[in-house]
Design a protein around this motif. Structure first.
Motif, PDB file in Angstrom:
ATOM      1  N   PRO A  75      52.901  34.764  34.176  1.00 32.92           N
ATOM      2  CA  PRO A  75      52.362  36.104  34.422  1.00 32.92           C
ATOM      3  C   PRO A  75      51.444  36.104  35.640  1.00 32.92           C
ATOM      4  N   HIS A  76      51.594  37.145  36.472  1.00 31.17           N
ATOM      5  CA  HIS A  76      50.777  37.286  37.677  1.00 31.17           C
ATOM      6  C   HIS A  76      50.047  38.616  37.644  1.00 31.17           C
ATOM      7  N   ASP A  77      48.778  38.571  38.009  1.00 28.33           N
ATOM      8  CA  ASP A  77      47.939  39.767  37.972  1.00 28.33           C
ATOM      9  C   ASP A  77      47.675  40.351  39.352  1.00 28.33           C
ATOM     10  N   GLY A  78      48.380  39.883  40.371  1.00 32.87           N
ATOM     11  CA  GLY A  78      48.166  40.447  41.695  1.00 32.87           C
ATOM     12  C   GLY A  78      49.023  39.781  42.743  1.00 32.87           C
ATOM     13  N   ILE A  79      48.904  40.287  43.953  1.00 26.88           N
ATOM     14  CA  ILE A  79      49.515  39.688  45.137  1.00 26.88           C
ATOM     15  C   ILE A  79      48.457  39.636  46.233  1.00 26.88           C
ATOM     16  N   GLU A  80      48.743  38.861  47.254  1.00 26.79           N
ATOM     17  CA  GLU A  80      47.826  38.786  48.395  1.00 26.79           C
ATOM     18  C   GLU A  80      48.531  39.281  49.644  1.00 26.79           C
ATOM     19  N   LEU A  81      47.872  40.150  50.400  1.00 28.60           N
ATOM     20  CA  LEU A  81      48.352  40.596  51.706  1.00 28.60           C
ATOM     21  C   LEU A  81      47.581  39.831  52.777  1.00 28.60           C
ATOM     22  N   ARG A  82      48.308  39.352  53.794  1.00 22.36           N
ATOM     23  CA  ARG A  82      47.668  38.679  54.919  1.00 22.36           C
ATOM     24  C   ARG A  82      48.124  39.323  56.217  1.00 22.36           C
ATOM     25  N   PHE A  83      47.172  39.719  57.025  1.00 22.42           N
ATOM     26  CA  PHE A  83      47.488  40.279  58.346  1.00 22.42           C
ATOM     27  C   PHE A  83      46.212  40.260  59.186  1.00 22.42           C
ATOM     28  N   GLY A  84      46.390  40.082  60.478  1.00 24.26           N
ATOM     29  CA  GLY A  84      45.239  40.086  61.375  1.00 24.26           C
ATOM     30  C   GLY A  84      44.197  39.044  61.044  1.00 24.26           C
ATOM     31  N   GLY A  85      44.606  37.914  60.478  1.00 24.79           N
ATOM     32  CA  GLY A  85      43.666  36.878  60.128  1.00 24.79           C
ATOM     33  C   GLY A  85      42.841  37.164  58.890  1.00 24.79           C
ATOM     34  N   VAL A  86      43.210  38.217  58.136  1.00 22.99           N
ATOM     35  CA  VAL A  86      42.447  38.623  56.961  1.00 22.99           C
ATOM     36  C   VAL A  86      43.295  38.451  55.713  1.00 22.99           C
ATOM     37  N   ARG A  87      42.679  38.014  54.618  1.00 21.91           N
ATOM     38  CA  ARG A  87      43.343  37.892  53.328  1.00 21.91           C
ATOM     39  C   ARG A  87      42.792  38.979  52.410  1.00 21.91           C
ATOM     40  N   HIS A  88      43.702  39.752  51.809  1.00 23.11           N
ATOM     41  CA  HIS A  88      43.273  40.860  50.952  1.00 23.11           C
ATOM     42  C   HIS A  88      44.090  40.834  49.669  1.00 23.11           C
ATOM     43  N   ARG A  89      43.411  40.741  48.527  1.00 27.49           N
ATOM     44  CA  ARG A  89      44.095  40.663  47.237  1.00 27.49           C
ATOM     45  C   ARG A  89      44.229  42.052  46.615  1.00 27.49           C
ATOM     46  N   ILE A  90      45.438  42.329  46.067  1.00 24.13           N
ATOM     47  CA  ILE A  90      45.693  43.538  45.294  1.00 24.13           C
ATOM     48  C   ILE A  90      45.670  43.142  43.825  1.00 24.13           C
ATOM     49  N   ASP A  91      44.643  43.568  43.111  1.00 27.38           N
ATOM     50  CA  ASP A  91      44.476  43.201  41.707  1.00 27.38           C
ATOM     51  C   ASP A  91      45.156  44.245  40.825  1.00 27.38           C
ATOM     52  N   PHE A  92      46.263  43.861  40.195  1.00 30.50           N
ATOM     53  CA  PHE A  92      47.062  44.821  39.435  1.00 30.50           C
ATOM     54  C   PHE A  92      46.333  45.413  38.228  1.00 30.50           C
ATOM     55  N   PRO A  93      45.793  44.599  37.314  1.00 26.52           N
ATOM     56  CA  PRO A  93      45.210  45.179  36.100  1.00 26.52           C
ATOM     57  C   PRO A  93      44.083  46.167  36.380  1.00 26.52           C
ATOM     58  N   SER A  94      43.232  45.859  37.351  1.00 24.00           N
ATOM     59  CA  SER A  94      42.096  46.738  37.609  1.00 24.00           C
ATOM     60  C   SER A  94      42.508  48.029  38.311  1.00 24.00           C
ATOM     61  N   LEU A  95      43.646  48.015  38.972  1.00 28.49           N
ATOM     62  CA  LEU A  95      44.102  49.186  39.719  1.00 28.49           C
ATOM     63  C   LEU A  95      45.103  50.035  38.936  1.00 28.49           C
ATOM     64  N   THR A  96      45.569  49.513  37.808  1.00 31.25           N
ATOM     65  CA  THR A  96      46.542  50.232  36.985  1.00 31.25           C
ATOM     66  C   THR A  96      45.984  50.326  35.560  1.00 31.25           C
ATOM     67  N   ASP A  97      46.856  50.447  34.615  1.00 31.47           N
ATOM     68  CA  ASP A  97      46.442  50.497  33.216  1.00 31.47           C
ATOM     69  C   ASP A  97      46.457  49.101  32.586  1.00 31.47           C
ATOM     70  N   GLY A  98      46.271  48.075  33.410  1.00 28.70           N
ATOM     71  CA  GLY A  98      46.327  46.701  32.924  1.00 28.70           C
ATOM     72  C   GLY A  98      47.665  46.044  33.152  1.00 28.70           C
ATOM     73  N   SER A  99      48.533  46.651  33.960  1.00 25.10           N
ATOM     74  CA  SER A  99      49.880  46.134  34.184  1.00 25.10           C
ATOM     75  C   SER A  99      49.858  44.828  34.974  1.00 25.10           C
ATOM     76  N   ARG A 100      50.893  44.043  34.780  1.00 23.44           N
ATOM     77  CA  ARG A 100      51.076  42.794  35.499  1.00 23.44           C
ATOM     78  C   ARG A 100      52.571  42.586  35.722  1.00 23.44           C
ATOM     79  N   VAL A 101      52.944  41.519  36.410  1.00 26.55           N
ATOM     80  CA  VAL A 101      54.345  41.122  36.563  1.00 26.55           C
ATOM     81  C   VAL A 101      54.476  39.672  36.111  1.00 26.55           C
ATOM     82  N   TRP A 102      55.741  39.249  35.952  1.00 30.53           N
ATOM     83  CA  TRP A 102      56.025  37.877  35.530  1.00 30.53           C
ATOM     84  C   TRP A 102      56.929  37.230  36.572  1.00 30.53           C
ATOM     85  N   VAL A 103      56.655  35.970  36.867  1.00 32.20           N
ATOM     86  CA  VAL A 103      57.543  35.166  37.701  1.00 32.20           C
ATOM     87  C   VAL A 103      58.449  34.365  36.774  1.00 32.20           C
ATOM     88  N   TYR A 104      59.739  34.690  36.815  1.00 29.72           N
ATOM     89  CA  TYR A 104      60.747  33.999  36.006  1.00 29.72           C
ATOM     90  C   TYR A 104      62.080  34.254  36.700  1.00 29.72           C
TER      91      TYR A 104
END
Length: 411
Positions: A75-104
């Motif tokens: 189970p994964h709770d986010g992804i990371e965006l990288r651009f312009g030398g910056v790392r920015h995390r998108i946190d799924f549970p805090s931005l949605t109703d607690g949703s996540r994805v699974w790597v399988y």
């Protein structure tokens, strides 16, 4: 071997869409036959997406096909965006109703479903190419196929095409009965599998002037990695060292970060395209999964859309054979297309935001930068990305055996 010559439903194609549909039908007591043109080994090794929305996981659970996923899926709770030398995390549970994805990996989903089907499901025949489908606009259909060197026929109420974009079933629909909407992107992905532990905990999506890169995974010891390349690129032109070096350049937000390297076990080029066929039904022929639509893999929607399609289809057939009502079956295409077009739009936006077009103007480049900056700075933009990535709600199936009402299928 006694082969059935009659079934309520014929499923053509033993990818995840066809196998999951057959499993759901079996659990509702609806007889079907699955026909697959390739051999089992080929089907179980086809490399595709590895991200499952929570709704897809829930459907696999209802189908009794999630035991190994529960043990081995990540189970994964986010992804990371990288651009312009910056790392920015998108946190799924805090931005949605607690949703996540699974790597399988899709290969593992397919293996699980095949094992269940062969153990206690409807007949599943490999090396059984379908040659023709007749009777879509009559009282029943006849499927002509070959198995073990012998021509055979299967008479059925409905034929479900789960055999991909160039499949026989969609080819049986008369010209003009459906409309195909398409977009081809001016770049492809070079995808590799590597026996190397991921140097990251969550997927990394990277934009740079050199092109897009994605760091994904298949397991704690296997990395799945992608590079944007020109259309028509020869994968053999990329040596292992060249691939690793380019991935480090595109993914490294700073010079201190590097991937773990290891042997490359697979390498291929994936074209980027979007396609939607509508309607997804002609008479007694219905299309599902890649036979009806494709999306660029950026948004990880292909397998999840297929699961949504067959969830609706299984509920529709349960309603038909339980009560005689065709209401849900008649609404199948409209219900699915609402979710499909939302996924197409999300995949298009994410793809164009992260890739560098070969003819990109300075104006387009600045617009792209503005869009990425907004994702990194606006909670509203980040929440929209998270909601789309984790997935709009799959149809909810009634707990009563095999039944579903249209109100349960609101998207």
């Amino acid at each position: 071997m006694n082969r059935p010559v009659r079934a309520r439903v014929a499923v053509v194609g033993a990818g995840p869409a066809g196998l999951l549909l057959a499993r759901l039908l079996h659990r509702s007591g609806i007889d079907c036959v699955v026909l697959e043109s390739r051999d089992r080994g080929y089907v179980e090794q086809r490399q595709r997406a590895g991200i499952l929305e929570q709704g897809t996981v829930d459907t696999l659970r209802r189908a009794g096909a999630a035991a190994r996923l529960e043990r081995e899926g990540m189970p994964h709770d986010g992804i990371e965006l990288r651009f312009g030398g910056v790392r920015h995390r998108i946190d799924f549970p805090s931005l949605t109703d607690g949703s996540r994805v699974w790597v399988y990996a899709q290969t593992e989903v397919v293996k699980d479903l095949i094992a269940l089907q062969l153990r206690d499901g409807a007949p599943l025949y490999f090396d059984a190419p379908v040659h023709a489908v007749e009777g879509a606009d009559s009282d029943s259909c006849v499927v002509h196929y070959t198995h073990e060197g012998q021509p055979r026929t299967l008479t059925c109420d409905y034929v479900i095409g789960c055999d991909g974009f160039h499949g026989v079933v969609s080819g049986a629909v008369p010209a003009g009965a459906t409309r195909v909407h398409e977009r081809t992107y001016p770049y492809s992905w070079l995808g590799v599998l590597a026996d190397a532990p991921p140097a990251y905990d969550e997927l990394i999506y990277a934009h740079s002037a050199r092109g897009f890169a994605l760091a994904s995974m298949r397991s704690p010891s296997v990395s799945r990695l992608y590079l944007q390349v020109p259309n028509g690129e020869d994968p053999d032109a990329w040596s292992g060292n060249r691939i690793w070096d380019e991935l480090d350049l595109r993914l490294g937000a700073d010079t201190s970060w590097r991937l773990h390297r290891g042997p490359l076990t697979a390498k291929s080029v994936l074209p980027m395209r979007s396609r939607v066929t509508e309607p997804m039904r002609y008479g007694r022929i219905l299309l599902a999964g890649d036979a009806a639509h494709t999306v660029p893999p950026t948004g990880a929607k292909g397998l999840n859309l297929a699961a949504s399609d067959v969830t609706v289809l299984a509920a529709a057939f349960a309603e038909l054979y339980d009560s005689g009502s065709t209401e849900l079956l008649d609404a199948y295409s409209d219900i699915c297309l609402r979710r499909i077009w939302r996924a197409e739009h999300f995949s298009y936006v994410l793809t164009t935001a992260l890739h560098t077009a070969p003819d990109q103007s300075s104006f387009d480049a600045r617009l792209q930068q503005a869009q990425l900056d907004r994702l990194a700075s606006s909670p509203h933009a980040a929440a929209e990305l998270a909601a789309n990535y984790t997935g709009t709600a799959l149809p909810r199936i009634s707990e009563r055996r095999g039944t579903a009402a249209p109100r349960d299928l609101a998207m």
